[in-house]
Scaffold this active site. Structure first.
Site, PDB file in Angstrom:
ATOM      1  N   CYS A 220       0.874  -1.179   0.000  1.00 41.52           N
ATOM      2  CA  CYS A 220       0.000   0.000   0.000  1.00 41.52           C
ATOM      3  C   CYS A 220       0.909   1.226   0.000  1.00 41.52           C
ATOM      4  CB  CYS A 220      -0.994  -0.030   1.160  1.00 41.52           C
ATOM      5  SG  CYS A 220      -0.248  -0.040   2.802  1.00 41.52           S
TER       6      CYS A 220
ATOM      7  N   ASN B 140       2.258   1.330   4.400  1.00 35.79           N
ATOM      8  CA  ASN B 140       2.550   0.047   5.058  1.00 35.79           C
ATOM      9  C   ASN B 140       2.205   0.071   6.553  1.00 35.79           C
ATOM     10  OD1 ASN B 140       5.449  -2.145   5.590  1.00 35.79           O
ATOM     11  ND2 ASN B 140       3.354  -2.696   5.181  1.00 35.79           N
TER      12      ASN B 140
ATOM     13  N   CYS C 194      -1.533   0.726   7.377  1.00 38.51           N
ATOM     14  CA  CYS C 194      -2.980   0.491   7.484  1.00 38.51           C
ATOM     15  C   CYS C 194      -3.431  -0.740   6.706  1.00 38.51           C
ATOM     16  CB  CYS C 194      -3.765   1.713   6.997  1.00 38.51           C
ATOM     17  SG  CYS C 194      -3.509   3.178   8.014  1.00 38.51           S
ATOM     18  N   ARG C 195      -3.448  -0.639   5.373  1.00 42.90           N
ATOM     19  CA  ARG C 195      -4.054  -1.710   4.566  1.00 42.90           C
ATOM     20  C   ARG C 195      -3.161  -2.931   4.389  1.00 42.90           C
ATOM     21  NH1 ARG C 195      -5.218   2.180  -0.352  1.00 42.90           N
ATOM     22  NH2 ARG C 195      -3.331   3.065   0.572  1.00 42.90           N
ATOM     23  N   SER C 196      -1.905  -2.731   3.959  1.00 48.29           N
ATOM     24  CA  SER C 196      -1.094  -3.921   3.641  1.00 48.29           C
ATOM     25  C   SER C 196      -0.760  -4.769   4.871  1.00 48.29           C
ATOM     26  CB  SER C 196       0.148  -3.559   2.829  1.00 48.29           C
ATOM     27  OG  SER C 196       0.989  -2.661   3.497  1.00 48.29           O
TER      28      SER C 196
ATOM     29  N   ASP D 162      -8.227   3.769   1.042  1.00 50.93           N
ATOM     30  CA  ASP D 162      -7.333   4.120   2.136  1.00 50.93           C
ATOM     31  C   ASP D 162      -8.141   4.554   3.361  1.00 50.93           C
ATOM     32  OD1 ASP D 162      -5.355   5.023   3.772  1.00 50.93           O
ATOM     33  OD2 ASP D 162      -4.397   6.298   2.273  1.00 50.93           O
TER      34      ASP D 162
HETATM   35  P1  4NP Z   1      -1.800   2.777   4.081  1.00 45.06           P
HETATM   36  O1  4NP Z   1      -2.423   4.137   4.645  1.00 45.06           O
HETATM   37  O2  4NP Z   1      -1.224   3.116   2.716  1.00 45.06           O
HETATM   38  O3  4NP Z   1      -2.977   1.858   3.976  1.00 45.06           O
HETATM   39  O4  4NP Z   1      -0.769   2.324   5.068  1.00 45.06           O
HETATM   40  C1  4NP Z   1      -1.681   5.309   4.773  1.00 45.06           C
HETATM   41  C2  4NP Z   1      -0.837   5.466   5.852  1.00 45.06           C
HETATM   42  C3  4NP Z   1      -0.116   6.628   6.011  1.00 45.06           C
HETATM   43  C4  4NP Z   1      -0.230   7.637   5.072  1.00 45.06           C
HETATM   44  C5  4NP Z   1      -1.066   7.477   3.990  1.00 45.06           C
HETATM   45  C6  4NP Z   1      -1.782   6.310   3.834  1.00 45.06           C
HETATM   46  N1  4NP Z   1       0.482   8.826   5.247  1.00 45.06           N
HETATM   47  O5  4NP Z   1       0.322   9.751   4.441  1.00 45.06           O
HETATM   48  O6  4NP Z   1       1.291   8.950   6.196  1.00 45.06           O
END
Ligand code: 4NP
Length: 157
Positions: free
Chosen positions: A10, A13, A15-17, A125
């Site tokens: 993602c 790294n 939240c989703r992955s 997201d």
């Molecule tokens: P992820 O979510 O891609 O599912 O881990 C996010 C986590 C952090 C950020 C964006 C999306 N960020 O901008 O810090």
């Protein structure tokens, strides 16, 4: 043959992955399939950090402890080491393509493309929303994890 290796990707790294990694690890273990599973972000914002507390809580609700996971960034070597690289949304896919050295072995796809009837859908997201978004994420990545497992069982036995 060495065991198949699967990488979920993602943006951050956190939240989703990590949830996809947890769901797939769990599904593979239930099915008695030995796999190497990991996750990574296309961005380096959260390298070395544990998953988002809302992801940790969501996994815990499903009986899975992901507190030991740590963020890392996708790199070229991943395309040589992993058999499957699964992104969550189309932005991830564009970022993954930018890192792809082109001569790796990994088959790259968007996760929900593997789920019959959900082709082209993104795992959205949940980062900027509330805790309820993480339960939707869990449902989506679980569907993807189960579909991937079905593909792997068909291909590898
Ligand atoms: P992820 O979510 O891609 O599912 O881990 C996010 C986590 C952090 C950020 C964006 C999306 N960020 O901008 O810090």
């Amino acid at each position: 043959m060495s065991k198949p290796a699967v990488l979920f990707v993602c943006l951050g790294n956190i939240c989703r992955s990590p949830l996809a990694e947890a769901a797939f690890r769990h599904a593979a273990s239930e099915a008695g399939i030995d796999v190497h599973v990991d996750s990574a972000g296309t961005a380096g914002y959260h390298v070395g950090e544990p998953p988002d507390p809302r992801s940790i809580d969501e996994a815990r609700r499903r009986g899975i402890d992901i507190t030991g996971y740590r963020g890392r960034q996708l790199g070229e070597s991943d395309f040589h080491e992993f058999d499957y690289i699964l992104g969550m949304d189309s932005s991830n896919m564009a970022n993954i393509a930018r890192v792809d050295p082109g001569d790796g072995k990994a088959r790259v796809a968007m996760l929900l493309d593997l789920v019959p009837g959900q082709e082209g859908r993104e795992v959205g997201d949940p980062y900027y929303g509330g805790a309820e978004g993480f339960s939707i994420t869990w449902s989506e990545v679980s569907a993807g994890a189960n579909a991937l497992l079905a593909v792997m069982i068909e291909e590898h036995g």
